[in-house]
Design a protein around this motif. Structure first.
Motif, short mmCIF file in Angstrom:
data_model
loop_
_atom_site.label_atom_id
_atom_site.label_comp_id
_atom_site.label_asym_id
_atom_site.label_seq_id
_atom_site.Cartn_x
_atom_site.Cartn_y
_atom_site.Cartn_z
N GLY A 299 0.81 -1.44 -0.06
CA GLY A 299 0.18 0.02 -0.15
C GLY A 299 0.98 1.27 -0.08
O GLY A 299 0.25 2.19 -0.08
N ASN A 300 2.32 1.07 0.07
CA ASN A 300 2.89 2.26 0.31
C ASN A 300 4.51 1.65 0.08
O ASN A 300 5.02 0.89 0.73
N MET A 301 5.12 2.32 -1.09
CA MET A 301 6.44 1.96 -1.62
C MET A 301 7.50 2.80 -0.90
O MET A 301 8.64 2.76 -1.52
N VAL B 266 -2.86 17.21 -1.37
CA VAL B 266 -1.84 16.42 -0.34
C VAL B 266 -1.68 15.25 -0.81
O VAL B 266 -2.32 14.30 -1.31
N VAL B 267 -0.32 14.80 -0.74
CA VAL B 267 0.32 13.66 -1.67
C VAL B 267 0.18 12.55 -0.53
O VAL B 267 -0.35 11.63 -1.06
N GLY B 268 0.01 12.69 0.66
CA GLY B 268 -0.12 11.55 1.84
C GLY B 268 0.36 11.90 2.92
O GLY B 268 1.57 11.78 3.31
N ASP B 269 -0.34 11.97 4.01
CA ASP B 269 0.06 12.35 5.40
C ASP B 269 -0.71 11.07 6.34
O ASP B 269 -1.75 10.96 6.10
N HIS B 270 0.02 10.51 7.17
CA HIS B 270 -0.40 9.33 7.98
C HIS B 270 0.23 9.63 9.40
O HIS B 270 1.31 10.11 9.64
N SER B 271 -0.78 9.32 10.51
CA SER B 271 -0.37 9.52 11.78
C SER B 271 -0.94 8.28 12.52
O SER B 271 -1.85 8.03 12.35
N GLY C 139 -4.70 2.72 1.50
CA GLY C 139 -3.99 1.52 1.74
C GLY C 139 -2.59 1.45 2.62
O GLY C 139 -2.68 0.38 3.57
N THR C 140 -2.27 2.53 3.02
CA THR C 140 -1.25 2.93 4.00
C THR C 140 -1.60 2.78 5.50
O THR C 140 -1.18 2.16 6.12
N ALA C 141 -2.89 3.63 5.62
CA ALA C 141 -3.33 3.27 6.93
C ALA C 141 -4.11 2.07 7.47
O ALA C 141 -3.78 1.63 8.33
N MET D 25 -8.88 13.85 -5.12
CA MET D 25 -9.18 12.98 -6.27
C MET D 25 -9.10 11.58 -5.82
O MET D 25 -9.52 10.46 -6.51
N LYS D 26 -8.55 11.29 -4.68
CA LYS D 26 -8.44 9.87 -4.27
C LYS D 26 -9.76 9.03 -3.81
O LYS D 26 -10.58 9.68 -3.37
N VAL D 27 -9.70 7.84 -4.58
CA VAL D 27 -11.02 7.11 -4.47
C VAL D 27 -11.26 6.02 -3.34
O VAL D 27 -12.44 5.97 -3.28
N ASP D 28 -10.50 5.77 -2.83
CA ASP D 28 -10.57 4.68 -1.64
C ASP D 28 -10.04 5.01 -0.23
O ASP D 28 -9.40 6.04 0.04
N ALA D 29 -10.90 4.66 0.60
CA ALA D 29 -10.83 4.95 2.04
C ALA D 29 -11.03 3.60 2.90
O ALA D 29 -11.87 3.12 2.78
N ASP E 90 6.27 14.18 -2.14
CA ASP E 90 6.23 14.16 -3.56
C ASP E 90 5.92 12.63 -3.95
O ASP E 90 6.74 11.90 -3.39
N ARG E 91 4.99 12.42 -4.76
CA ARG E 91 4.63 11.09 -5.18
C ARG E 91 5.89 10.45 -6.04
O ARG E 91 5.86 9.25 -6.18
N GLY E 92 6.93 11.30 -6.29
CA GLY E 92 8.03 10.41 -7.23
C GLY E 92 8.49 9.47 -6.26
O GLY E 92 9.25 8.52 -6.75
N LEU E 93 8.56 9.58 -4.73
CA LEU E 93 9.09 8.83 -3.95
C LEU E 93 8.58 7.34 -4.03
O LEU E 93 9.05 6.28 -3.94
N PHE E 94 7.33 7.23 -4.32
CA PHE E 94 6.36 5.80 -4.45
C PHE E 94 7.09 5.07 -5.75
O PHE E 94 7.24 4.14 -5.85
N ALA E 95 7.24 6.11 -6.69
CA ALA E 95 7.52 5.70 -8.21
C ALA E 95 9.00 5.19 -8.25
O ALA E 95 9.33 3.98 -8.62
O1 LIG Z 1 -3.78 7.53 -3.67
C1 LIG Z 1 -2.79 8.03 -3.36
O2 LIG Z 1 -2.37 9.23 -3.84
C2 LIG Z 1 -1.75 7.26 -2.54
N1 LIG Z 1 -2.31 6.30 -2.06
C3 LIG Z 1 -1.57 5.20 -1.37
C4 LIG Z 1 -2.60 4.77 -0.12
O3 LIG Z 1 -3.55 4.58 -0.51
O4 LIG Z 1 -2.01 4.47 1.09
C5 LIG Z 1 -0.29 5.73 -0.72
C6 LIG Z 1 0.22 7.12 -0.80
O5 LIG Z 1 -0.34 7.50 0.49
C7 LIG Z 1 -0.84 7.95 -2.10
#
Ligand SMILES: O=C(O)C1=N[C@H](C(=O)O)C[C@H](O)C1
Ligand SMILES: NC(=O)C1=CN([C@@H]2O[C@H](COP(=O)(O)OP(=O)(O)OC[C@H]3O[C@@H](n4cnc5c(N)ncnc54)[C@H](OP(=O)(O)O)[C@@H]3O)[C@@H](O)[C@H]2O)C=CC1
Length: 265
Positions: A122-124, A211-216, A164-166, A157-161, A234-239
Motif C-alpha cells: 500500500g506504500n512503496m 495533499v500527497v499523503g499524510d499518516h499518523s 492502503g497505507t492506513a 481525487m483519491k477514490v478509496d478509504a 512528492d509522489r515521485g518517492l513511491f515511483a
Molecule cells: O492515492 C494516493 O495518492 C496514495 N495512495 C496510497 C494509499 O492509499 O495509501 C499511498 C499514498 O499515500 C498515496
C-alpha cells in the motif's frame, strides 16, 4: 530490465515513466492505458514531461507483457487483478501499488504469484515501511490501555478509504497486539456512537486539495499520548520505490513479496 508502466496517463503512471527513464538498470519497454484513452498513441516520454522516449502508449497489454521483464501497476483493483493474470502467464515481475484491493482481489494476486514475482504494498516509501515496523513494536509494548487511532489525509481525487497505507499501519498495530484487524477495525463514527470499545483500532479519513499523503498513528493513553507521523511531499518517492522493487524481484523465484522484503526490514 524491460519494464511496462500500466495506467501510464495516471498521476502515478507519469511518475513511474519518469522514474524508469531516470533509473539505472531498466528501460521503458511499453506504456499501457485502457481502450479509448485519449493518451493512446502519445509518446510516453512527452506524456511524463520528458524528452520523447519513442514508446507510444498502447492498450495491448498482452503483447507488452510478452516482451517485458516486469510491470509497474498503480491503477485500479479490477485492472490490477487482470494484469496479475497476464503477468503470471508471461512469468514476469508485477509491482502492485494499487490500493482498495478486496480480500477476493488479494486471493487472486496470491494465485497469480505461483507464476509471477509480485511485490505488493500500500506504500512503496522507505519511511512508511519503517513506520509500520515501529508501530508494530510500540503496539506490542504499550498494550490495550493505549487506544490506537490512525489518521490520514490525501488529495481530493483519491477514490478509496481508508488509504492502503492506513490499513497497512492498522495491520501492523493489530499484529503487535496479537489481534485480527477485522475484529477491531472502526472506520466510521457518526451520531451517538457510545463510548470507545477497548481494543478498537480507529481510522479517520480526510480528503482535500493536493495533499500527497499524510499518516499518523496515535497511541492515546491516560495522561499521555504518543504519535508517529509520516509526510510524503512528492509522489515521485513511491515511483522510485516501485522501480527498486522491480529490480529487486527480477532474480527472485515466483512469490508474493512486500516492500518490507525489498527494503530488508
Ligand atoms: O492515492 C494516493 O495518492 C496514495 N495512495 C496510497 C494509499 O492509499 O495509501 C499511498 C499514498 O499515500 C498515496
Ligand atoms: N502503493 C503506493 O505507494 C501508492 C499507491 N497509489 C495507488 O495507486 C493507484 C493509482 O493512483 P493515481 O495514479 O493517483 O490514480 P489515477 O486515477 O491518476 O491513475 C490510475 C490510472 O490507471 C488507469 N487505468 C485504470 N484501469 C485501467 C486499465 N484497465 N488499463 C489501463 N489503465 C487503467 C486510469 O485510467 P482512467 O483514468 O481512464 O480510468 C488512470 O490513468 C491508487 O490505487 C492509489 O491509491 C498511489 C500512490 C502511491
Amino acid at each position: 530490465m524491460r519494464l511496462v508502466v500500466v495506467g501510464a496517463d495516471g498521476r502515478m503512471g507519469r511518475m513511474l515513466i519518469r522514474a524508469v527513464a531516470q533509473s539505472e538498470g531498466c528501460t521503458l519497454s511499453a506504456a499501457i492505458e485502457r481502450e479509448g484513452s485519449p493518451a493512446l498513441g502519445q509518446d510516453a516520454g512527452l506524456l511524463a514531461g520528458l524528452q520523447p522516449l519513442d514508446v507510444p502508449v498502447t492498450d495491448d497489454a498482452l503483447a507488452a507483457f510478452a516482451a517485458a521483464d516486469g510491470v509497474l501497476d498503480f491503477t485500479a483493483p479490477a485492472a490490477t487483478v487482470a494484469f496479475a493474470e497476464l503477468a503470471a502467464q508471461a512469468r514476469i515481475v508485477h509491482v502492485v501499488g494499487t490500493t482498495g484491493l478486496s480480500e477476493d482481489d488479494l486471493a487472486k494476486l496470491k494465485a497469480a504469484s505461483y507464476h509471477a514475482r509480485i511485490v505488493q504494498s500500500g506504500n512503496m516509501s522507505l519511511g512508511i515501511n519503517l513506520m509500520a515496523e515501529l508501530v508494530r513494536r510500540v503496539a506490542k509494548a504499550l498494550g490495550d490501555e493505549f487506544d490506537i487511532e490512525i489518521a490520514e489525509m490525501h488529495h481530493r481525487m483519491k477514490v478509496d478509504a481508508p488509504s492502503g497505507t492506513a490499513l497497512m499501519l492498522g495491520e501492523a498495530a493489530a499484529e503487535g497486539r496479537g489481534v485480527d484487524l477485522k475484529t477491531v477495525r472502526v472506520s466510521t463514527r457518526d451520531g451517538h456512537t457510545g463510548a470507545r470499545r477497548p481494543g478498537d483500532i480507529g481510522f479517520a479519513t480526510l480528503r482535500g486539495g493536493s495533499v500527497v499523503g499524510d499518516h499518523s498513528v496515535i497511541f492515546a493513553g491516560t495522561g499521555e499520548s504518543l504519535t508517529i507521523s509520516h509526510h510524503a511531499a512528492d509522489r515521485g518517492l513511491f515511483a522510485t520505490g516501485a522501480v527498486k522493487a522491480a529490480l529487486w524481484a527480477h532474480p527472485k523465484p515466483p512469490g508474493l513479496y512486500t516492500m518490507a522484503d525489498v527494503l530488508g526490514l
